[in-house]
Design a protein around this motif. Structure first.
Motif, short mmCIF file in Angstrom:
data_model
loop_
_atom_site.label_atom_id
_atom_site.label_comp_id
_atom_site.label_asym_id
_atom_site.label_seq_id
_atom_site.Cartn_x
_atom_site.Cartn_y
_atom_site.Cartn_z
N UNK A 1 1.52 -10.52 -2.45
CA UNK A 1 3.22 -10.72 -1.78
C UNK A 1 3.93 -10.77 -0.50
N UNK A 2 2.85 -9.38 0.03
CA UNK A 2 3.55 -9.19 1.44
C UNK A 2 3.43 -9.60 2.40
N UNK A 3 2.18 -10.42 2.45
CA UNK A 3 1.77 -11.10 2.90
C UNK A 3 2.17 -12.95 2.84
N UNK A 4 2.00 -13.32 1.57
CA UNK A 4 3.01 -14.30 1.32
C UNK A 4 4.39 -14.54 2.24
N UNK A 5 5.39 -13.28 2.23
CA UNK A 5 6.73 -12.87 1.90
C UNK A 5 6.84 -13.12 3.31
N UNK A 6 5.72 -13.17 4.87
CA UNK A 6 5.85 -13.01 5.72
C UNK A 6 5.56 -14.88 6.19
N UNK B 1 1.68 -9.02 7.27
CA UNK B 1 0.78 -9.24 6.94
C UNK B 1 0.09 -7.29 7.54
N UNK B 2 0.36 -6.87 8.46
CA UNK B 2 -0.42 -5.14 8.23
C UNK B 2 -0.13 -4.77 7.03
N UNK B 3 1.04 -4.73 6.73
CA UNK B 3 1.39 -4.46 5.12
C UNK B 3 0.64 -4.25 4.15
N UNK B 4 0.42 -5.72 4.10
CA UNK B 4 -0.28 -6.57 2.91
C UNK B 4 -1.72 -5.98 3.00
N UNK B 5 -2.81 -5.92 4.45
CA UNK B 5 -3.46 -5.57 5.06
C UNK B 5 -3.75 -3.79 4.40
N UNK B 6 -3.19 -3.17 4.99
CA UNK B 6 -2.67 -1.53 3.99
C UNK B 6 -2.78 -1.94 2.62
N UNK B 7 -2.36 -2.44 1.66
CA UNK B 7 -2.59 -2.97 0.55
C UNK B 7 -3.55 -3.83 -0.34
N UNK B 8 -4.14 -4.15 -0.17
CA UNK B 8 -5.19 -4.50 -0.01
C UNK B 8 -6.66 -3.60 -0.20
N UNK B 9 -6.79 -3.40 1.51
CA UNK B 9 -7.62 -2.04 2.10
C UNK B 9 -7.97 -1.52 1.51
N UNK B 10 -6.46 -0.80 0.74
CA UNK B 10 -5.75 0.52 -0.30
C UNK B 10 -7.44 0.59 -1.84
N UNK B 11 -6.89 -1.10 -2.03
CA UNK B 11 -7.45 -1.00 -3.64
C UNK B 11 -8.07 -1.47 -3.18
N UNK B 12 -9.06 -1.88 -2.55
CA UNK B 12 -10.30 -2.15 -2.70
C UNK B 12 -11.89 -0.68 -2.74
N UNK B 13 -11.15 -0.58 -1.29
CA UNK B 13 -11.54 1.39 -1.53
C UNK B 13 -11.18 2.60 -3.03
N UNK B 14 -10.18 2.00 -3.55
CA UNK B 14 -9.50 3.67 -4.61
C UNK B 14 -10.55 2.40 -5.29
#
Length: 301
Positions: free
Chosen positions: A144-149, A279-292
Motif C-alpha cells: 500500500x505504501x508503494x502504490x500510494x507513492x 518506496x523506502x517505507x514499503x521496502x522496510x515493511x516488506x523486508x521486515x515481514x520476510x525476515x520476521x
C-alpha cells in the motif's frame, strides 16, 4: 571446524544466489527497452535449457538416489509447473518489471515467502499463527505504501502484474512441494524449463510478427541476454538446489531479502531510478515481514 567451514561456504553461495536473482530485474529492464517480454523469456529459456542440459550431463548422481527421469503419469505436473510457473508467472513478472521498474518489481517479488505461507494454510491446511498474520499484514501495508507513492496508470498495472506473478508462483510452489520431493530437484527444474521454452516459442513468434521494430542484435544486448540466461537462471537455480541439500529451507530463505536490496542498488546506480519515501517505507515493511517470517519464533502452546 570442518562443519563451520561448510556452513560459511553455504552462506556465501546463498548470498551469491540471491544477488544473481536480484540483478535479474535490472538486466531485464535493460533488455525490455529493446525486446518484447515473451521474446526475452523464450530466448532466456532456450539458452538456459542448453546450459542446464550440459550441467545435467556433467554432474554426479543425486546423493539421495532421487530419479532424474520423469515417469509418464507425472509429466502433467511438470507441464503444469512449466506453463504456469515459468511461462505465466515469470511472464507477468517481466511485464511488471517493464512497467513498474526493476527495484519496485523485485521488492514486490520479495513477498513470495509470505504468499507461500498463505497458500500453505489454504491448500495444505497448515495452522494460521499470529506470526503469519503479522507477516501478511506487514507485506500488504508495504505494498500500500508503494502504490500510494505513484498513481500513474502504467505504474499501477506493473504493480498488479507483479503481484499476480507472486500469487501464481507461490500457489504452484505449494502445490508442487510433494512432487519436488519425489524427484531430483534440478531435474524437475530442467524439464520445467524445457516445457517453458516450447510454451513461449509461439508467443515469441507472435511478438516478432507484431513488433518487427525489435532490434536487440547488438553486442551489448546479446551479452546481457546471456547474463540473464546463465547468471540469473542456470547458475542460481543450480546453487539454490545445492544449498537446499546442505541447509534447511528456512535457513536458505533468510537470504531472500538480498534480492530487492540488490535490485534497488543496481536500479539507482545503472538505471537512474529514484527512491521515494513511500518506496523506502514499503521496502522496510516488506523486508521486515520476510525476515520476521523466518527469524521470528512462535511460542509453544
Amino acid at each position: 571446524m570442518q562443519q563451520q567451514k561448510n556452513d560459511k561456504t553455504t552462506c556465501l553461495l546463498l548470498a551469491l544466489t540471491t544477488i544473481f536473482w536480484g540483478s535479474l530485474y535490472t538486466a531485464s529492464k535493460v533488455l525490455l527497452d529493446v525486446i518484447q517480454p515473451f521474446t526475452l523469456l523464450c530466448l532466456r529459456y532456450i539458452i538456459a535449457a542448453i546450459a542446464m542440459t550440459i550441467l545435467q550431463r556433467l554432474r554426479k548422481p543425486d546423493p539421495n538416489g532421487k530419479p532424474r527421469r520423469i515417469k509418464g503419469g507425472d509429466w502433467k505436473y511438470v507441464i503444469m509447473f512449466g506453463l504456469g510457473g515459468y511461462v505465466l508467472s515469470i511472464g507477468l513478472q517481466q511485464y511488471g518489471t517493464k512497467l513498474a521498474g526493476a527495484s519496485l518489481a523485485s521488492l514486490i517479488n520479495c513477498m513470495n515467502p509470505i504468499a507461500i505461507c498463505f497458500f500453505a494454510v489454504l491448500l495444505l491446511h497448515e495452522r494460521m499463527t499470529m506470526k503469519k498474520v503479522v507477516c501478511i499484514v506487514s507485506a500488504v501495508a508495504g505494498a500500500v505504501c508503494i502504490v500510494g507513492g505513484d498513481a500513474g496508470g502504467g505504474h499501477i498495472l506493473g504493480i498488479a502484474l507483479s503481484l499476480g506473478s507472486v500469487l501464481t508462483w507461490s500457489a504452484l510452489s505449494v502445490f508442487m512441494r510433494s512432487f519436488s520431493q519425489k524427484y531430483d530437484a534440478l531435474t524437475v527444474t530442467t524439464y520445467g524449463i524445457y516445457v517453458a521454452a516450447i510454451g513461449t516459442l509461439p508467443l515469441m513468434l507472435r511478438e516478432i510478427i507484431t513488433h518487427p521494430e525489435m532490434d536487440f542484435l547488438h553486442a551489448k544486448y546479446i551479452l546481457v541476454l546471456f547474463y540473464v540466461a546463465i547468471f540469473c537462471t542456470t547458475i542460481p537455480h543450480s546453487l539454490w538446489n545445492y544449498c537446499l541439500s546442505r541447509a534447511e529451507a528456512s535457513t536458505c530463505s533468510l537470504f531472500y531479502p538480498i534480492q530487492p536490496l540488490t535490485s534497488m542498488v543496481l536500479g539507482v546506480l545503472l538505471l537512474n531510478e529514484h527512491m521515494t519515501v513511500g518506496f523506502i517505507a514499503g521496502a522496510v515493511l516488506i523486508v521486515f515481514g520476510v525476515l520476521y517470517s523466518t527469524l521470528g519464533k512462535e511460542k509453544n502452546r
